[in-house]
Design a protein around this motif. Structure first.
Motif, PDB file in Angstrom:
ATOM      1  N   ASN A 430       0.659  -1.156  -0.043  1.00 34.77           N
ATOM      2  CA  ASN A 430      -0.098  -0.033   0.093  1.00 34.77           C
ATOM      3  C   ASN A 430       0.900   1.285  -0.116  1.00 34.77           C
ATOM      4  OD1 ASN A 430      -1.819   2.061   0.422  1.00 34.77           O
ATOM      5  ND2 ASN A 430      -3.079   0.773   1.472  1.00 34.77           N
ATOM      6  N   GLN A 431       1.342   1.652  -1.358  1.00 37.39           N
ATOM      7  CA  GLN A 431       2.065   2.745  -1.516  1.00 37.39           C
ATOM      8  C   GLN A 431       1.564   4.224  -0.793  1.00 37.39           C
ATOM      9  OE1 GLN A 431       5.062   3.126  -2.305  1.00 37.39           O
ATOM     10  NE2 GLN A 431       5.182   0.842  -2.482  1.00 37.39           N
ATOM     11  N   ALA A 432       0.473   4.347  -0.708  1.00 38.82           N
ATOM     12  CA  ALA A 432      -0.080   5.752  -0.323  1.00 38.82           C
ATOM     13  C   ALA A 432       0.048   5.664   1.067  1.00 38.82           C
ATOM     14  CB  ALA A 432      -1.634   5.513  -0.674  1.00 38.82           C
ATOM     15  N   VAL A 433      -0.108   4.539   1.907  1.00 43.39           N
ATOM     16  CA  VAL A 433      -0.037   4.628   3.400  1.00 43.39           C
ATOM     17  C   VAL A 433       1.413   4.923   3.709  1.00 43.39           C
ATOM     18  CG1 VAL A 433       0.014   3.284   5.538  1.00 43.39           C
ATOM     19  CG2 VAL A 433      -2.080   3.310   3.765  1.00 43.39           C
ATOM     20  N   VAL A 434       2.324   4.075   2.995  1.00 39.91           N
ATOM     21  CA  VAL A 434       3.730   4.371   3.393  1.00 39.91           C
ATOM     22  C   VAL A 434       4.159   5.675   3.073  1.00 39.91           C
ATOM     23  CG1 VAL A 434       6.013   3.478   2.475  1.00 39.91           C
ATOM     24  CG2 VAL A 434       4.183   1.806   2.612  1.00 39.91           C
ATOM     25  N   THR A 435       3.838   6.136   1.974  1.00 39.20           N
ATOM     26  CA  THR A 435       4.056   7.550   1.634  1.00 39.20           C
ATOM     27  C   THR A 435       3.644   8.697   2.340  1.00 39.20           C
ATOM     28  OG1 THR A 435       4.087   7.035  -0.707  1.00 39.20           O
ATOM     29  CG2 THR A 435       4.312   9.406  -0.214  1.00 39.20           C
TER      30      THR A 435
END
Ligand code: TRP
Length: 460
Positions: A430-435
């Motif tokens: 989940n890229q959005a969460v990581v970013t």
């Protein structure tokens, strides 16, 4: 030892841990939910002007609390170490970062110095509730009763020691058995009881005034000092900034989804605080207490609500029992920080580490326990010991600890590592969460904390 050797060594050492995903959630909640929700949140909201404070507290929880909580659990789980050793493992060449762990041990002792005292008041109120002596619903009698309870030096000390002995005993039993068992059973019941209380409160004549105080902001009351207190409360509430979540993270399972767990803990914790607020403020205005009654607030208002309810005495006993249990869950998580660090770093037995920590808290806690009576005139920087410990821990050590943690994760550890940890080595993509989490930790949270600290402490 090289980092690799250290890693191998830990893999071989058997460390106690939580046994299921649900257990992790409940134990973490058991740490977060406590006197902070039932006692501190309502009293600070009352003394700091109501809705404006609540709004800042909500923002602080989202923008600072949640990312720091995620950062802490992530570091703990990745290293499986205590609050000091985590930093040694990740950056052996930069010993400075261990200060986060040492400051956390100090914060734990200071917080427990006053927290165990308030837990003692709750225990004392269980017996008052049982005796029926709280059922009068009279404001001035309630004030007198509370003063008498907290001012008596012998009972103040005895209750604090009783709380310390009880929680020290549970800590000696170990992580999964002690903490999980206590925490698992109480949360839903406390939640339901608060809902019942809220329903009663919302049908009181002062409900409108109470809700207005809690939800209609008056921004003229939001000073820099109020903002710092709200930020301190956000850290205190989520048990972050001093190593509790670092240490608890080290007992997390490898497949645990950290952001989701942290988000759930935050939401559940917020709901319990809000329910406590909704139960208390209508009663403040109905029964002629003042929002500024301070640490006494919950002990005055809640019995008054119960006194106006059929079967009130039974519910009242249940309320104080559950609050006492919730406070024990939180105390255990505070004790765990120095105990885990002392056992693992100095190779002390768990027994010895617990006994010495508890002894230190009893000594440092005594002037806090007595500061509502015999030692009321002992002050440091114009504050009683009770208020001084609270101020130094919540308004200084926790925000500074959180700030250092943000800098450590955002600038020293770096994005790739965060990415692999938060996505469980790529399993949860989940890229959005990581970013989002990384940007908050690297830029937003540290800048906000610095501004709030400098302004709140009147540096500029
Ligand atoms: N969060 C708990 C409460 O609200 C108190 C607590 C437990 C705590 N562990 C902590 C506060 C660590 C600060 C840091 O009652």
């Amino acid at each position: 030892m090289t980092p690799i050797e250290i890693k191998n060594k830990t893999n071989m050492t058997q460390r106690d841990g939580f046994t299921s995903t649900f257990g992790v959630l409940v134990a973490t909640l058991g740490s977060a939910v406590g006197l902070g929700n039932i006692w501190k949140f309502p009293y600070l909201t009352g003394t700091n002007g109501g809705a404006g404070f609540l709004l800042v507290y909500l923002l602080a929880t989202l923008l600072l609390g949640l990312p720091v909580m995620i950062g802490e659990t992530m570091l703990g789980r990745a290293t499986r170490a205590n609050a000091v050793s985590i930093f040694e493992k990740l950056r052996p060449a930069q010993p400075f970062w261990k200060i986060i762990g040492y400051m956390g041990m100090l914060a734990a002792v200071l917080i427990l110095g006053f927290y165990t005292e308030v837990a003692g008041w709750v225990f004392a109120y269980i017996f008052k509730a049982l005796s029926g002596s709280l059922l009068h619903g009279d404001a001035s009698a309630a004030q007198a009763q509370f003063k008498a309870t907290i001012a008596n030096p012998l009972s103040a000390l005895a209750w604090q020691w009783a709380v310390l002995l009880l929680t020290g005993g549970i800590i000696m039993l170990g992580v999964s058995k002690g903490i999980e068992a206590v925490a698992k059973r109480l949360m839903p019941v406390l939640f339901l009881l608060l809902v019942v209380l809220c329903i009663r409160s919302l049908t009181l004549s002062g409900a409108g005034a109470g809700l207005k105080f809690l939800f209609a902001p008056d921004f003229s009351k939001v000073s820099a000092g109020v903002i710092l207190t709200a930020v301190g409360l956000a850290f205190f509430k989520l048990s972050i900034g001093m190593g509790t979540m670092l240490t608890y993270g080290s007992y997390f399972r490898d497949d645990q989804n950290i952001p989701v767990t942290a988000g759930r803990v935050m939401l559940a914790d917020l709901s319990i605080s809000l329910l406590a607020g909704i139960a208390i403020f209508p009663a403040v205005f109905t029964f002629h207490f003042a929002p500024t009654d301070g640490p006494a607030l919950v002990f005055l208002t809640i019995p008054a609500v119960f006194a106006s309810m059929p079967g009130g005495q039974i519910f009242m006993v249940l309320f104080f029992v559950l609050t006492a249990l919730a406070s024990i869950g939180a105390i255990l998580s505070l004790l765990e920080v120095p105990v885990a660090a002392l056992t693992e770093r100095l190779h002390w037995s768990r027994r010895k580490a617990t006994a010495l920590t508890v002894l230190l808290i009893a000594i440092l806690g005594a002037p806090a326990a007595l500061s509502n009576g015999a030692a009321a005139h002992w002050t440091i920087f114009g504050l009683t010991f009770f208020d001084f410990y609270d101020f130094v821990s919540s308004n200084l050590l926790l925000p500074v600890g959180g700030l250092l943690l943000c800098v450590f994760v955002g600038w020293i550890i770096g994005r790739d590592w965060v990415q692999s940890q938060l996505s469980n080595r790529g399993l949860l993509a989940n890229q959005a969460v990581v970013t989002g989490v990384f940007m908050l930790l690297r830029y937003v949270s540290p800048v906000l904390i610095v501004i709030v600290l400098l302004r709140g402490l009147k540096v500029f």
